[in-house]
Structure formats: C-alpha cells, structure tokens
Design a protein around this motif. Structure first.
Motif: not given
Ligand code: NAD
Length: 313
Positions: A160-165, A234-252
């Motif tokens: 869970y990456i939830t970018s904060r300023g 910086e921890d948001v995976p490249d593909a998502q960051r390139a698409a402008g995402q600042r949050t990433f969540r994955s639970i498998t």
C-alpha cells in the motif's frame, strides 16, 4: 435520537463522522477542536455548540450530564491525533458516554488494559472504527478462509503506497511519538484486516523501517503475509506513476488479487450502524492489531533476509 459530541472536529476525517451521525438519524450537539477551522459543521449540524478550549468543552459536557436526560451526551466520537485517543476515551467514559474512537485505538497494548478498567468502573463502552471489517469483500474473504478448504497456509502479499507531500513529515502524522509511525498510522487498518481474516498472529519480522516506508513479514494461523507500506511517491510502480497515479494498493492471496476498491465510501456510516445496534468492535478486538504495530515500532529491522516483500528490492 442520541446526542453526540465530537473531539477533533476540524480535521480531515471528522466530516465522515458528522455524516455518519446524520445518516444514522442522530445529532451532533457539541464539538471541540483547538483549531477553529470548523465551518464544515454548518453542512451537517449548524446548531452544534463548539469549543476551542478543552476546559470549556468539559464544563459544557458535564452540565449536560447533570441536566435532564434528553440533553445528555450518549456518544463521544474521537478524531484527534493518535496519541490523544487514550486520554479522550477516558474523558468520554468518565463523562457517562460511550466512545467511538478512530484508528489506531491506542499506540500500545498496555493502554488497552487501563481502558478496560475504566469501562468496568463506569459501565460505559469503547467502540472503534475498524472499517475494513464491515467491507463486504473482506467479510466474503474471511468466510471463505474460515470455511477451511485450504490445507496449507495462504500466501499473502500486501503493498500500500499512499503518497503524501512534504507536509506529512512536518505534521503530527510524521512524528512517531504522536502517530506511532507509518506502520501504525497507515498499516493498522491492514494488520487488523489480516488478523480478522487469517486468525491469530504467530510471528512478526520487520525488514525495513524509516519515516516514509516500512516492510516486514507476518505469520498468522492461516496465512504468511509479506507487507510493504510507503508514503513516498517514488515507490508507486513505474507504469502507474507514468499514468499519474499517486496511490497504489495491491493485496494478493495465493497470487490472486483481492478486489475491494469499490464500497469504501460509506464505511463510517456502516460502522456507526453496527455500533448503534450494539455490535460495535470493542477493546479486545483491537488487541492483536495494536500489539502488531507496537512490536513493529520496537523491532530492529533485519534487512533483506527471509520472506521480505519484493518491493524492497
Ligand atoms: P487531522 O490532523 O486532519 O485532524 C486532527 C484534528 O485533531 C485537527 O483538527 C487538530 O486540530 C485536532 N487536535 C489536535 N490536538 C487536539 C487536542 N489536544 N484535542 C482535540 N483535538 C485536537 O487528522 P485526521 O486525518 O483527521 O486524523 C484524525 C484521526 O482519524 C487519527 O486518529 C487518524 O489516524 C484517524 N484517521 C482515520 C481514517 C480512517 O480511514 N478511518 C483516515 C484518516 C485518519
């Protein structure tokens, strides 16, 4: 109709409590926050009294307690910084009200013991907001796991990456003494969810811990879980960051993604409905997650060895 008071009324999460009080057909009669940026109260309860000094709020709540029955505060909702929850819950119970407290309930498990004593002394109850426990997808997953078809432990990966300023590290949220640090402040939801689904905690290893990220491994009765949490974009995976995402969540779970992005909006209202129906989660239900985050805070990170989350590489 129940009377509510709210502590920490000027903050980010307070409007969700105001909405939940309104949605469940009750009323906010008093609010307190040392910060007076509370215009949001007008959107929900323009009649509510408001205080910026604790002593005046205390006097008001006490006056209502001694007045006729209809004016008493039945519930105090607590949305203050984490390290103050403990004290604010004690205030609620001593004022003859039940508490509805935001996560994390407290910073350390021994705080729970003190609160239990006050519950016994006052006959009042602490309820907590553990909103993932009322999420339909999480309940479904728990039911599936508990039905017991799986012979070995489930393999879980949680990121869970939830970018904060820059503000984050300057605020109480970035101060470990006040928030408990990132694993406590952001992770506690997920650690409670893992316990809720997979049972008791058996092992807790920390691989990495800094102000902006933490990672480790947790073993439960029914699962082995690698986890990674970060507030660094910086921890948001490249593909998502390139698409402008600042949050990433994955639970498998066993390689399969758990889809629970929908259904997040009204979880405070759902939690309030449960609490008001007498089915709120109390002190003991919090013990596992609070012990988990307390241990993570005390642990010496072991570095890249054992079952570490791949995002650490
Ligand atoms: P915030 O900083 O936006 O709000 C905190 C409020 O508490 C501020 O208005 C501040 O002035 C007030 N405050 C500071 N000192 C106080 C004191 N001594 N007495 C009373 N109030 C005081 O933070 P937030 O994001 O709204 O977080 C508040 C609580 O809600 C925290 O415990 C946090 O962990 C929790 N939270 C929960 C969720 C969730 O999804 N359930 C999400 C965010 C935050």
């Amino acid at each position: 109709m129940k009377n509510f008071a709210l502590i920490g009324a000027a903050g980010y999460i307070a409007p969700r409590h105001m909405q939940a009080i309104k949605d469940t057909g009750h009323r906010l009669v008093a609010a307190y926050d040392p910060n007076d940026s509370v215009g949001v109260i007008d959107s929900h309860f323009p009649e509510a009294d408001f205080f910026t000094e604790f002593e005046r709020f205390d006097r008001h709540v006490d006056k209502m307690r001694r007045a006729n029955h209809n004016h008493r505060i039945d519930y105090v909702s607590i949305c203050s910084p984490n390290y103050l929850h403990d004290s604010h819950m004690r205030f609620a119970l001593r004022s003859g009200a039940d508490a509805i407290c935001e996560k994390p309930l407290v910073l350390n498990p021994w705080n729970i013991d003190g609160l239990k004593e006050i519950e016994q002394d006052t006959g009042r109850k602490v309820n907590t907001i553990l909103q993932l426990r009322v999420h339909p997808a999480i309940i479904a997953l728990r039911d599936k796991v508990r039905s017991g078809k799986h012979k070995t432990k489930h393999e879980v990966d949680l990121a869970y990456i939830t970018s904060r300023g820059h503000w984050y590290l300057q605020s109480w949220k970035g101060d470990a003494k006040k928030s408990g640090g990132i694993a406590t402040n952001i992770g506690v939801h997920f650690f409670d969810m893992l316990h809720f689904i997979f049972g008791d905690l058996q092992q807790n290893v920390v691989h990495h811990a800094s102000d902006t990220k933490a990672a480790g491994f947790l073993e439960y009765e029914h699962a082995r879980a690698r986890w990674f949490l970060s507030v660094d974009v910086e921890d948001v995976p490249d593909a998502q960051r390139a698409a402008g995402q600042r949050t990433f969540r994955s639970i498998t779970v066993d390689g399969e993604e758990i889809e629970f992005s929908g259904g997040f909006t009204d979880l405070h209202t759902r939690s309030y409905q449960e609490i008001l129906a007498g089915r709120g989660y109390g002190l003991e239900e919090n013990r596992c997650a609070i012990t988990t985050v307390s241990e993570i805070r005390q642990a010496q990170p072991v570095g890249l060895q054992g079952d570490y989350h791949p995002f650490l590489l």
